[in-house]
Enzyme design. Sequence first.
Site, mmCIF file in Angstrom:
data_model
loop_
_atom_site.group_PDB
_atom_site.id
_atom_site.type_symbol
_atom_site.label_atom_id
_atom_site.label_comp_id
_atom_site.label_asym_id
_atom_site.label_seq_id
_atom_site.Cartn_x
_atom_site.Cartn_y
_atom_site.Cartn_z
ATOM 1 N N GLY A 1 -0.466 5.031 -3.782
ATOM 2 C CA GLY A 1 -1.566 4.619 -4.647
ATOM 3 C C GLY A 1 -2.732 4.011 -3.881
ATOM 4 N N HIS A 2 -3.800 3.720 -4.626
ATOM 5 C CA HIS A 2 -5.026 3.209 -4.025
ATOM 6 C C HIS A 2 -4.805 1.844 -3.364
ATOM 7 C CE1 HIS A 2 -4.951 1.507 -8.094
ATOM 8 N NE2 HIS A 2 -5.621 0.482 -7.587
ATOM 9 N N ASN A 3 -5.485 1.628 -2.242
ATOM 10 C CA ASN A 3 -5.476 0.368 -1.485
ATOM 11 C C ASN A 3 -4.146 0.063 -0.809
ATOM 12 O OD1 ASN A 3 -8.060 0.049 -2.491
ATOM 13 N ND2 ASN A 3 -7.486 -1.470 -4.019
ATOM 14 N N VAL A 4 -3.185 0.963 -0.886
ATOM 15 C CA VAL A 4 -1.896 0.733 -0.226
ATOM 16 C C VAL A 4 -2.088 0.778 1.289
ATOM 17 C CG1 VAL A 4 0.388 1.755 0.208
ATOM 18 C CG2 VAL A 4 -0.484 1.555 -2.130
ATOM 19 N N SER B 1 -2.294 -1.285 -4.070
ATOM 20 C CA SER B 1 -2.480 -2.549 -3.349
ATOM 21 C C SER B 1 -1.197 -3.133 -2.773
ATOM 22 C CB SER B 1 -3.167 -3.593 -4.251
ATOM 23 O OG SER B 1 -4.443 -3.133 -4.663
#
Length: 369
Positions: free
Chosen positions: A258-261, A278
């Site tokens: 997922g995003h920001n991982v 995140s």
Amino acid sequence: MSHSIAEIARALDARAEGDTDLRVAGAAEPAMAGPDDLALAMKPAYAEGLAKGRARAAVLWDGADWRALGLQAAIFVGRPRLAMSGVTRAFDQGPRIAPGIHPSAIIDPDARIGPGAAIGPFVVIGEGAEIGANARIAPHVHIAEGTSIGADALIHSGARIGARVKIGDRVFIQPGAVIGSDGFSFVTPEKSGVEEIRQTLGERSEVRAQSWLRIHSIGTVEIGDDVEIGANVTIDRGTIRATKIGSGTKLDNLVHVGHNVEVGRDTLLCGQVGIAGSSRIGDRVVLGGQCGVGDNIFVGNDVIAGGATKMFTNVPAGRVILGYPALKMDQHIEAQKNIRRLPRLYAQVAELREAVTSFMQKAGSKGEE
């Protein structure tokens, strides 16, 4: 493509005996090996298969009698699985992509293609993209504007790489992978039901109609060197900052990041792993198939999670975990043993209750007398 036994032994840093000039053109299981194959019989249990096949040479375990096995040459290894890495590398031809740029490829004039790169049919490369030296790009790959691909990369058919993504050297990307898609981020004008139950852990003051507004993904994805991305993997770009995959990390098929991982170095994410936005995954972590990591979770260095483990809280470095929710592996195993014991425990409690009831009834009868 063929290699001599001596050449393969040198590549494996292994000892060879017999006719080391003998050449082989492929590798095979012992019973299926032909005269031009190198049989892989690296454990005594596989020796029986050599008599069923026609191999003249084999990779054997230390101490094997290659003459008694009817071979002309043999390579001896101490760690079979490590030897498999070297043998398969020697015979892997990879996809056939002709040198240079195929006439059907569409490449923006502002893109830069490194020396020795091979670009297959129907590839699309956007404005300002950079393709490293000796990179190989198979048919129907799309590389969007501003993206950079490192040297010696191999991108298989049908991969999709979004804008401004940065990919390091020697990266392998399997068919159908999507890198740099938008993150799954939405918000409601008022506090949503999800936000409310996060705070109350289940209580809702009222249920009302809500609509979702997109939070746009203007970050990117950064992937280090020597990373491998499996088939149909999806890696979302960050909302503001980059989603990051550390050097040496390997992602199996159908993994979602997922995003920001942020994923550390030399980590293994097995098939169908899902990591919510995140979260941070440390170095040398192994997440077995179908593991799930909730959003904003930290998984420390050297954690090993068994298949289907679900992580809803932070996991300290070095811990071995299993289960749903995640527990230390020994605790999970003990809990499962106790669950299997429940039917017997229920039966024992029922017997005990019946005995106590009977005793009380008898005691009451004597008291009346």
